[in-house]
Write an enzyme that holds these catalytic residues in place. Structure first.
Site, PDB file in Angstrom:
ATOM      1  N   CYS A  42     -37.894   5.150 -15.277  1.00  0.00           N
ATOM      2  CA  CYS A  42     -37.874   6.429 -14.575  1.00  0.00           C
ATOM      3  C   CYS A  42     -37.467   7.536 -15.561  1.00  0.00           C
ATOM      4  CB  CYS A  42     -36.884   6.378 -13.420  1.00  0.00           C
ATOM      5  SG  CYS A  42     -36.827   7.919 -12.459  1.00  0.00           S
TER       6      CYS A  42
ATOM      7  N   ASP B 225     -35.494   9.832 -15.072  1.00  0.00           N
ATOM      8  CA  ASP B 225     -34.121  10.269 -14.809  1.00  0.00           C
ATOM      9  C   ASP B 225     -33.260  10.304 -16.089  1.00  0.00           C
ATOM     10  OD1 ASP B 225     -31.292  10.217 -13.926  1.00  0.00           O
ATOM     11  OD2 ASP B 225     -32.172  10.005 -11.937  1.00  0.00           O
TER      12      ASP B 225
ATOM     13  N   ARG C 253     -30.248  10.127 -16.486  1.00  0.00           N
ATOM     14  CA  ARG C 253     -29.058   9.256 -16.491  1.00  0.00           C
ATOM     15  C   ARG C 253     -29.376   7.825 -16.892  1.00  0.00           C
ATOM     16  NH1 ARG C 253     -27.767  10.517 -10.365  1.00  0.00           N
ATOM     17  NH2 ARG C 253     -30.010  10.064 -10.407  1.00  0.00           N
TER      18      ARG C 253
ATOM     19  N   HIS D  77     -33.798   2.214 -10.863  1.00  0.00           N
ATOM     20  CA  HIS D  77     -32.351   2.457 -10.869  1.00  0.00           C
ATOM     21  C   HIS D  77     -31.871   2.926  -9.504  1.00  0.00           C
ATOM     22  CE1 HIS D  77     -32.537   6.953 -10.943  1.00  0.00           C
ATOM     23  NE2 HIS D  77     -33.746   6.696 -11.371  1.00  0.00           N
TER      24      HIS D  77
ATOM     25  N   CYS E 238     -32.213   6.735  -7.160  1.00  0.00           N
ATOM     26  CA  CYS E 238     -33.431   7.326  -7.730  1.00  0.00           C
ATOM     27  C   CYS E 238     -33.963   8.428  -6.802  1.00  0.00           C
ATOM     28  CB  CYS E 238     -34.489   6.243  -7.930  1.00  0.00           C
ATOM     29  SG  CYS E 238     -36.012   6.871  -8.678  1.00  0.00           S
TER      30      CYS E 238
HETATM   31 ZN    ZN Z   1     -35.431   7.665 -10.757  1.00  0.00          ZN
END
Ligand code: ZN
Length: 213
Positions: free
Chosen positions: A47, A49, A51, A103, A106
């Protein structure tokens, strides 16, 4: 020392200079080795993301992972960006493992569970995920809040792994005798641990294998 987030481009460039200098100091042939080519054993589909930085979460370094990322780590057969990464990773770099890593928390998965679809490109991108949520409605309706999102994160990873296993790029590798494996992972933002959900191989690709935590 706690990590301090960078907020300006100047900071990023300064950090890059420091990083390059310290790498060269610790390992004088580091950059020369990497300039000569790459042979990563792993292809990572994750992803976008911020993080969940792929190299960091497995304490890997430059040269270890061939990476592609998108919102909610989706494997779409008509995504030519992903398909070209798979072609290059599997058939040219000859990676041994393809990892699909979702994760917890999400945003894309949460959006797929919301009452209304997101507008624009985001909505179009997440359409297939909403369809998966719809197909899983019976199971998901028994769960609430974080438990529901967590389960949808798992269902998403399993679904993407299964889609990946159906692509000709994988079939060709398996048919040629390669021991390529596809792994489905979920990274927990609360604690940083990866949970190994399932692994598909040439032998078991038609069945799901849910590994113990
Ligand atoms: Zn995500």
């Amino acid at each position: 020392m706690p990590h301090r987030a960078a907020s300006t481009i100047r900071e990023l460039l300064d950090r890059n200079r420091q990083w390059a200098e310290s790498r060269a100091e610790e390992d004088p042939t580091f950059f020369a080795r990497h300039a000569a080519g790459q042979a990563p054993p792993f292809l990572y589909v994750g992803c976008s993301d911020s993080r969940v930085p792929p190299t960091d979460i497995v304490a890997a370094g430059p040269g270890d992972l061939f990476v592609t990322r998108n919102i909610a780590n989706l494997v779409k057969p008509d995504d030519i960006g992903l398909r070209s990464v798979l072609e290059y990773g599997v058939h040219v770099l000859k990676v041994e493992h393809v990892i699909v890593c979702g994760h917890t928390e999400c945003g894309g998965v949460m959006a797929s569970l919301a009452d209304d679809p997101l507008p624009g490109f985001l909505g179009a991108w997440l359409h297939s995920l909403r369809q998966l949520a719809e197909r899983s409605r019976e199971e998901l309706s028994t769960l609430e809040g974080k438990a529901c999102v967590d389960r949808m994160v798992e269902l998403n990873v399993e679904s993407q792994v299964r889609t990946l296993a159906q692509l000709d790029v994988m079939k060709r590798a398996w048919d040629s005798g390669r021991q390529l494996q596809i792994h489905g992972w979920v990274y927990g933002l609360d604690g940083g641990r990866v949970r190994d959900l399932l692994t598909l191989t040439a032998e078991n690709q038609t069945q799901e294998v849910i590994a113990a935590e």
